[in-house]
Design a protein around this motif. Structure first.
Motif, PDB file in Angstrom:
ATOM      1  N   ALA A 139      31.601  48.277  61.049  1.00  0.00           N
ATOM      2  CA  ALA A 139      32.611  47.228  61.180  1.00  0.00           C
ATOM      3  C   ALA A 139      32.139  45.905  60.578  1.00  0.00           C
ATOM      4  CB  ALA A 139      32.973  47.037  62.654  1.00  0.00           C
ATOM      5  N   ARG A 140      30.868  45.536  60.814  1.00  0.00           N
ATOM      6  CA  ARG A 140      30.388  44.243  60.320  1.00  0.00           C
ATOM      7  C   ARG A 140      30.348  44.224  58.793  1.00  0.00           C
ATOM      8  NH1 ARG A 140      24.733  42.259  62.583  1.00  0.00           N
ATOM      9  NH2 ARG A 140      25.985  42.408  64.499  1.00  0.00           N
ATOM     10  N   THR A 141      29.794  45.287  58.200  1.00  0.00           N
ATOM     11  CA  THR A 141      29.733  45.354  56.739  1.00  0.00           C
ATOM     12  C   THR A 141      31.123  45.397  56.143  1.00  0.00           C
ATOM     13  OG1 THR A 141      27.664  46.590  56.931  1.00  0.00           O
ATOM     14  CG2 THR A 141      28.786  46.640  54.798  1.00  0.00           C
ATOM     15  N   ASN A 142      32.032  46.128  56.803  1.00  0.00           N
ATOM     16  CA  ASN A 142      33.394  46.212  56.313  1.00  0.00           C
ATOM     17  C   ASN A 142      34.075  44.851  56.347  1.00  0.00           C
ATOM     18  OD1 ASN A 142      35.784  48.037  55.596  1.00  0.00           O
ATOM     19  ND2 ASN A 142      36.570  46.910  57.345  1.00  0.00           N
ATOM     20  N   ALA A 143      33.859  44.100  57.425  1.00  0.00           N
ATOM     21  CA  ALA A 143      34.469  42.775  57.526  1.00  0.00           C
ATOM     22  C   ALA A 143      33.980  41.857  56.414  1.00  0.00           C
ATOM     23  CB  ALA A 143      34.164  42.161  58.891  1.00  0.00           C
ATOM     24  N   ALA A 144      32.686  41.945  56.097  1.00  0.00           N
ATOM     25  CA  ALA A 144      32.147  41.126  55.010  1.00  0.00           C
ATOM     26  C   ALA A 144      32.764  41.511  53.674  1.00  0.00           C
ATOM     27  CB  ALA A 144      30.625  41.270  54.954  1.00  0.00           C
ATOM     28  N   ALA A 145      32.939  42.820  53.454  1.00  0.00           N
ATOM     29  CA  ALA A 145      33.536  43.279  52.199  1.00  0.00           C
ATOM     30  C   ALA A 145      34.989  42.840  52.102  1.00  0.00           C
ATOM     31  CB  ALA A 145      33.435  44.802  52.100  1.00  0.00           C
ATOM     32  N   VAL A 146      35.720  42.928  53.220  1.00  0.00           N
ATOM     33  CA  VAL A 146      37.114  42.478  53.222  1.00  0.00           C
ATOM     34  C   VAL A 146      37.189  40.989  52.924  1.00  0.00           C
ATOM     35  CG1 VAL A 146      39.133  42.127  54.688  1.00  0.00           C
ATOM     36  CG2 VAL A 146      37.926  44.308  54.737  1.00  0.00           C
ATOM     37  N   SER A 147      36.258  40.210  53.492  1.00  0.00           N
ATOM     38  CA  SER A 147      36.239  38.772  53.233  1.00  0.00           C
ATOM     39  C   SER A 147      36.006  38.488  51.762  1.00  0.00           C
ATOM     40  CB  SER A 147      35.155  38.105  54.086  1.00  0.00           C
ATOM     41  OG  SER A 147      35.087  36.732  53.804  1.00  0.00           O
ATOM     42  N   ARG A 148      35.047  39.212  51.151  1.00  0.00           N
ATOM     43  CA  ARG A 148      34.795  39.022  49.720  1.00  0.00           C
ATOM     44  C   ARG A 148      36.023  39.383  48.903  1.00  0.00           C
ATOM     45  NH1 ARG A 148      29.931  41.630  50.947  1.00  0.00           N
ATOM     46  NH2 ARG A 148      30.680  43.533  49.930  1.00  0.00           N
ATOM     47  N   TYR A 149      36.678  40.447  49.312  1.00  0.00           N
ATOM     48  CA  TYR A 149      37.857  40.872  48.563  1.00  0.00           C
ATOM     49  C   TYR A 149      38.971  39.835  48.675  1.00  0.00           C
ATOM     50  CZ  TYR A 149      42.033  43.513  47.355  1.00  0.00           C
ATOM     51  OH  TYR A 149      43.221  43.912  46.803  1.00  0.00           O
ATOM     52  N   SER A 150      39.226  39.327  49.890  1.00  0.00           N
ATOM     53  CA  SER A 150      40.295  38.343  50.067  1.00  0.00           C
ATOM     54  C   SER A 150      40.012  37.072  49.295  1.00  0.00           C
ATOM     55  CB  SER A 150      40.485  38.030  51.558  1.00  0.00           C
ATOM     56  OG  SER A 150      39.311  37.447  52.099  1.00  0.00           O
ATOM     57  N   VAL A 151      38.722  36.698  49.217  1.00  0.00           N
ATOM     58  CA  VAL A 151      38.350  35.521  48.437  1.00  0.00           C
ATOM     59  C   VAL A 151      38.646  35.747  46.961  1.00  0.00           C
ATOM     60  CG1 VAL A 151      36.353  34.231  47.591  1.00  0.00           C
ATOM     61  CG2 VAL A 151      36.663  34.571  50.041  1.00  0.00           C
ATOM     62  N   MET A 200      41.430  33.721  44.420  1.00  0.00           N
ATOM     63  CA  MET A 200      40.790  32.799  43.492  1.00  0.00           C
ATOM     64  C   MET A 200      41.680  32.356  42.325  1.00  0.00           C
ATOM     65  SD  MET A 200      36.924  33.123  41.985  1.00  0.00           S
ATOM     66  CE  MET A 200      36.401  33.819  43.528  1.00  0.00           C
ATOM     67  N   PRO A 201      42.414  33.272  41.649  1.00  0.00           N
ATOM     68  CA  PRO A 201      43.251  32.798  40.539  1.00  0.00           C
ATOM     69  C   PRO A 201      44.302  31.784  40.988  1.00  0.00           C
ATOM     70  CG  PRO A 201      43.018  35.188  40.480  1.00  0.00           C
ATOM     71  CD  PRO A 201      42.464  34.733  41.790  1.00  0.00           C
ATOM     72  N   VAL A 202      44.898  32.022  42.158  1.00  0.00           N
ATOM     73  CA  VAL A 202      45.891  31.094  42.684  1.00  0.00           C
ATOM     74  C   VAL A 202      45.237  29.758  43.032  1.00  0.00           C
ATOM     75  CG1 VAL A 202      47.569  30.722  44.527  1.00  0.00           C
ATOM     76  CG2 VAL A 202      47.256  33.009  43.559  1.00  0.00           C
ATOM     77  N   ALA A 203      44.025  29.840  43.594  1.00  0.00           N
ATOM     78  CA  ALA A 203      43.313  28.620  43.985  1.00  0.00           C
ATOM     79  C   ALA A 203      43.035  27.737  42.782  1.00  0.00           C
ATOM     80  CB  ALA A 203      42.009  28.991  44.680  1.00  0.00           C
ATOM     81  N   LEU A 204      42.701  28.337  41.644  1.00  0.00           N
ATOM     82  CA  LEU A 204      42.429  27.557  40.440  1.00  0.00           C
ATOM     83  C   LEU A 204      43.692  26.847  39.978  1.00  0.00           C
ATOM     84  CD1 LEU A 204      40.039  26.952  38.599  1.00  0.00           C
ATOM     85  CD2 LEU A 204      40.692  28.899  37.191  1.00  0.00           C
ATOM     86  N   ASP A 205      44.824  27.543  40.044  1.00  0.00           N
ATOM     87  CA  ASP A 205      46.093  26.924  39.631  1.00  0.00           C
ATOM     88  C   ASP A 205      46.513  25.817  40.587  1.00  0.00           C
ATOM     89  OD1 ASP A 205      46.256  28.638  37.478  1.00  0.00           O
ATOM     90  OD2 ASP A 205      47.516  30.114  38.515  1.00  0.00           O
ATOM     91  N   ARG A 206      46.158  25.951  41.864  1.00  0.00           N
ATOM     92  CA  ARG A 206      46.607  24.977  42.861  1.00  0.00           C
ATOM     93  C   ARG A 206      45.618  23.832  43.057  1.00  0.00           C
ATOM     94  NH1 ARG A 206      49.186  28.841  47.662  1.00  0.00           N
ATOM     95  NH2 ARG A 206      50.882  29.715  46.380  1.00  0.00           N
ATOM     96  N   GLY A 207      44.561  23.796  42.288  1.00  0.00           N
ATOM     97  CA  GLY A 207      43.626  22.688  42.379  1.00  0.00           C
ATOM     98  C   GLY A 207      42.788  22.681  43.636  1.00  0.00           C
ATOM     99  N   GLU A 208      42.432  23.868  44.156  1.00  0.00           N
ATOM    100  CA  GLU A 208      41.640  23.929  45.382  1.00  0.00           C
ATOM    101  C   GLU A 208      40.136  23.776  45.111  1.00  0.00           C
ATOM    102  OE1 GLU A 208      42.679  27.502  47.460  1.00  0.00           O
ATOM    103  OE2 GLU A 208      44.809  26.983  47.586  1.00  0.00           O
ATOM    104  N   PHE A 209      39.728  23.851  43.841  1.00  0.00           N
ATOM    105  CA  PHE A 209      38.313  23.689  43.503  1.00  0.00           C
ATOM    106  C   PHE A 209      38.016  22.215  43.186  1.00  0.00           C
ATOM    107  CE2 PHE A 209      39.101  28.165  42.522  1.00  0.00           C
ATOM    108  CZ  PHE A 209      38.010  28.761  43.129  1.00  0.00           C
ATOM    109  N   PHE A 210      36.784  21.809  43.482  1.00  0.00           N
ATOM    110  CA  PHE A 210      36.336  20.468  43.099  1.00  0.00           C
ATOM    111  C   PHE A 210      34.844  20.535  42.813  1.00  0.00           C
ATOM    112  CE2 PHE A 210      35.868  20.737  47.659  1.00  0.00           C
ATOM    113  CZ  PHE A 210      34.696  20.051  47.963  1.00  0.00           C
ATOM    114  N   VAL A 211      34.316  19.501  42.177  1.00  0.00           N
ATOM    115  CA  VAL A 211      32.925  19.500  41.729  1.00  0.00           C
ATOM    116  C   VAL A 211      32.180  18.352  42.413  1.00  0.00           C
ATOM    117  CG1 VAL A 211      31.373  19.314  39.747  1.00  0.00           C
ATOM    118  CG2 VAL A 211      33.583  20.468  39.501  1.00  0.00           C
ATOM    119  N   GLU A 212      30.984  18.670  42.920  1.00  0.00           N
ATOM    120  CA  GLU A 212      30.059  17.651  43.418  1.00  0.00           C
ATOM    121  C   GLU A 212      28.820  17.650  42.529  1.00  0.00           C
ATOM    122  OE1 GLU A 212      31.039  17.200  48.145  1.00  0.00           O
ATOM    123  OE2 GLU A 212      29.456  18.601  47.590  1.00  0.00           O
TER     124      GLU A 212
END
Length: 705
Positions: free
Chosen positions: A413-425, A429-441
């Motif tokens: 279950a723990r490994t699966n949850a981590a994999a699901v999290s990576r997949y959802s991220v 990601m493509p939508v996040a780039l279009d919506r300006g959710e990334f920023f640089v420090e």
């Protein structure tokens, strides 16, 4: 072959098919019908062609099989003619049957009326209708005894009168009868309903099965009390077998004959709907190892033969155990354990799969060794949904793949949850780039000699709407794996170079060098050179102020495509540095094969001030790397500098620059502007600089991108 020739050939083959399976029409009429239906097919109206044939009494199931096969090569202007033809054929046949049924029902009503009248007045008229009806008719008492059967019914059952007369209707039960059929029968003979209809199979006298459309009606006497029951049966065996053939084609894989994806999910959902919450089930999600090599080297025909052989072995090994084996597509199979007794049984099924595939498979002149990776899931039905179960087994399969294949891996279950999290991220990601959710420090890199600001490293962040601010270690790996690192890395370069160009215009010689990480996929992308050239031209940034850091994962060989890309970047005036130097076996090759300007010493080499033991060895390694970089004319930056004591020790050893919390955490660009001016005003170790930047970012470990 020309299109005209193809159409003529199709028309001829179509006419031959109709003559072989058609009704007793004159050949000229068959040829005319063939021309009319082929015209409909060419115009994309294969469904109209199907209706025309059925209406002309072309209802032989073998004709449908031949027509579907021929339609796959038909010169139609609309794709999918075979599927529409088959669907329309079934619909037309059903409508024709319904018309026949209406006629039969009309005859049944007439028969019932005639029977009532015969009982009261004219037995002769009913008997004439009874004997000459085209459908099978049987008369029974309300106690269930068969009293009479007409000739059509006797022929349908292959029976003599003595075989039926005196038997009980309940003797004609069939294992495929549904409980609803006999419940309706009990209501009828009890007088609670007047009639009912259903499709029901019967055994003939020779043991064969005949499928019928059954209509049973109740006959009452003058006092409206139940007196007789009259059953009318239409033989629908041909139609039933056609429907069964079409149903089988819809639920089975045409290559291997195994149940397909649709059949598997239907069975799984039925299991979840009918099983108790404490019932358990198991899944073995199977993917063949090295199957792509077979397809690429020996061809798809050999690959198909291999899949057929694998399916046969899996079915032979697991079907006798009561498990369902299905092919989901490609080289993916699944085993469903419907009444699993625990993890040990699911694991035993996985081992049976590996054992079944352990021996090479003979295909023509080849002995093909094919193994499998298996994701094993065993759970109570009430703790998961069907879709989630399949996704979990699939993710578990990839853990087996990542471990080298040829094995099974049990769901965690723990490994699966981590994999699901990576997949959802990665999915967002493509939508996040279009919506300006990334920023640089930007994190300072300071000269150890006087603490002045020498460079800044651009570090991307993701302001995720659900997960909060994510650091690069939480999404860059997923971006690299999916290829999204290319648009993301391009965006980071654009943002960082625009900021550095603004500092260059405003602060001149005080503007710091800009360091930007690039990954292995970026370094191998030929477009990188053009992107960097365009960005430098658009922003006006001096190429000498841009340094690209090659991350640890960029393994470069002498023939690697990235070699040419990175040399081309240096030719444009951009400098290169090796990040995390010393952590990989191949990093010394960078010094030989690339025009490197700087090295960044991994923080793992910088001793922890609170550690005990081993510090002197680390300092001797650093001293050696300082000598190496100095002899090659390279700038050496030490990462992970957290204390003034560490900074001073590095300075004494001759290290050039330092990066770490002692000099400042990643921060917004406007915070760094004060540091640029502060560095010019006082060339002293920048404790104040660190204090200013450390108030900005809550990060507590070194950034990697």
């Amino acid at each position: 072959m020309t299109a005209a020739t193809s159409e003529a050939e199709f028309t001829a083959r179509w006419a031959r098919l109709l003559r072989a399976h058609g009704s007793p029409l004159h050949p000229l009429k068959i040829d005319a019908l063939a021309e009319r239906t082929t015209s409909l097919i060419r115009d994309g109206r294969a469904d109209h062609a199907a209706f025309a044939l059925v209406n002309a009494h072309f209802t032989d199931p073998e004709l449908l099989v031949g027509a579907v096969e021929l339609l796959r090569t038909a010169p139609s202007r609309v794709p999918g003619s075979a599927g529409r033809f088959a669907a329309a054929w079934a619909t037309a046949l059903q409508e024709q049957t319904l018309r026949h049924q209406e006629s039969i029902h009309s005859a049944a009503d007439t028969a019932r009326r005639e029977a009532e009248q015969a009982l009261h007045a004219s037995e002769a008229r009913f008997r004439a209708l009874f004997e000459h009806a085209a459908v099978g008719i049987g008369v029974g008492s309300v106690h269930g005894e068969i009293l009479a059967a007409n000739q059509a019914l006797l022929e349908m059952f292959g029976a003599r009168p003595d075989d039926l007369y005196g038997r009980q209707v309940t003797d004609l039960v069939h294992p495929e009868d549904s409980p609803e059929v006999w419940a309706a029968y009990e209501d009828l003979i009890a007088g609670r309903r007047e009639s009912f209809q259903c499709d029901k199979p019967y055994y003939r006298q020779d043991g064969e099965v005949v499928w019928t459309h059954l209509t049973v009606s109740l006959i009452r006497d003058e006092d409206s009390s139940p007196k007789y029951q009259v059953a009318m049966l239409e033989d629908i065996t041909d139609r039933y077998r056609l429907q069964e053939r079409l149903r089988h084609q819809a639920t089975h894989d045409p290559l291997t004959g195994l149940p397909n994806r649709a059949a598997f999910f239907e069975r799984l959902e039925t299991l979840f709907a009918e099983a108790g919450a404490d019932a358990r089930f198991g899944l073995c999600y199977i993917d063949l190892d090295r199957f792509k090599i077979v397809n690429d080297s020996l061809g798809h025909d050999t690959g198909d033969q291999l899949l057929v052989a694998v399916a046969s072995r899996l079915a032979a090994a697991l079907t006798p155990l009561g498990h369902m084996v299905a092919r989901l597509g490609g080289d993916e199979f699944v085993v469903l354990l419907e009444r699993c007794q625990g993890e040990h049984e699911a694991v035993a099924a996985a081992r049976a799969v590996l054992a079944a595939l352990s021996e090479p498979i003979d295909i023509e002149d080849h002995k093909l060794a094919v193994g499998a990776s298996i994701g094993v899931l065993e759970r109570p039905v009430g703790t998961i949904t069907p879709g989630a179960a399949v996704r979990a087994a699939d993710l578990t399969l990839y853990r087996a793949k990542e471990a080298g294949g040829g094995r099974w891996t049990l769901y965690d279950a723990r490994t699966n949850a981590a994999a699901v999290s990576r997949y959802s991220v990665s999915v967002r990601m493509p939508v996040a780039l279009d919506r300006g959710e990334f920023f640089v420090e930007y994190q300072p890199l300071c000269a150890l000699s006087d603490g002045s600001l020498a460079a800044v490293e651009a570090l991307v962040r993701w302001r995720h709407p659900r997960l909060g601010v994510l650091g690069p270690d939480e999404f860059v790996a997923a971006a690299e794996e999916t290829g999204l690192i290319l648009p993301l890395g391009r965006w980071v370069l654009e943002q960082a170079c625009a900021q550095a160009a603004d500092w260059q215009r405003r602060f001149g010689q005080l503007a710091p060098q800009l360091n930007v990480n690039i990954t292995a996929r970026q370094a191998r992308n030929k477009r990188l050179v053009a992107d960097v050239g365009r960005i430098l031209a658009d922003t006006g940034l001096d190429p000498g102020l841009l340094q690209l850091e090659i991350t640890e994962g960029t393994a470069l060989g002498p023939l690697d495509e990235s070699q040419r890309v990175l040399h081309a970047l240096v030719d444009r005036g951009v400098s290169l540095a090796v990040d995390d130097f010393g952590t990989g076996w191949s990093n010394l090759a960078y010094l030989r094969d690339l025009p490197i300007s700087g090295l960044k010493l991994s923080s793992s080499f910088v001793p922890d001030p609170e550690a005990t033991g081993g510090e002197e060895v680390s300092w001797r390694i650093i001293s050696g790397l300082v000598s190496l970089s100095s002899s090659l004319g390279l700038t050496l930056t030490a990462e992970g500098v957290e204390t003034p004591e560490t900074a001073e020790r590095l300075r004494v050893l001759g290290c050039d620059w330092g990066q770490g919390w002692h000099f400042g955490r990643p921060t917004a660009p406007e915070r760094l502007e004060a540091l640029i001016l502060a560095g010019a005003a006082e060339a002293t170790p920048t404790a104040g600089m660190a204090e200013a930047t450390n108030r900005v970012s809550p990060a507590n470990e070194r950034e990697t991108y």
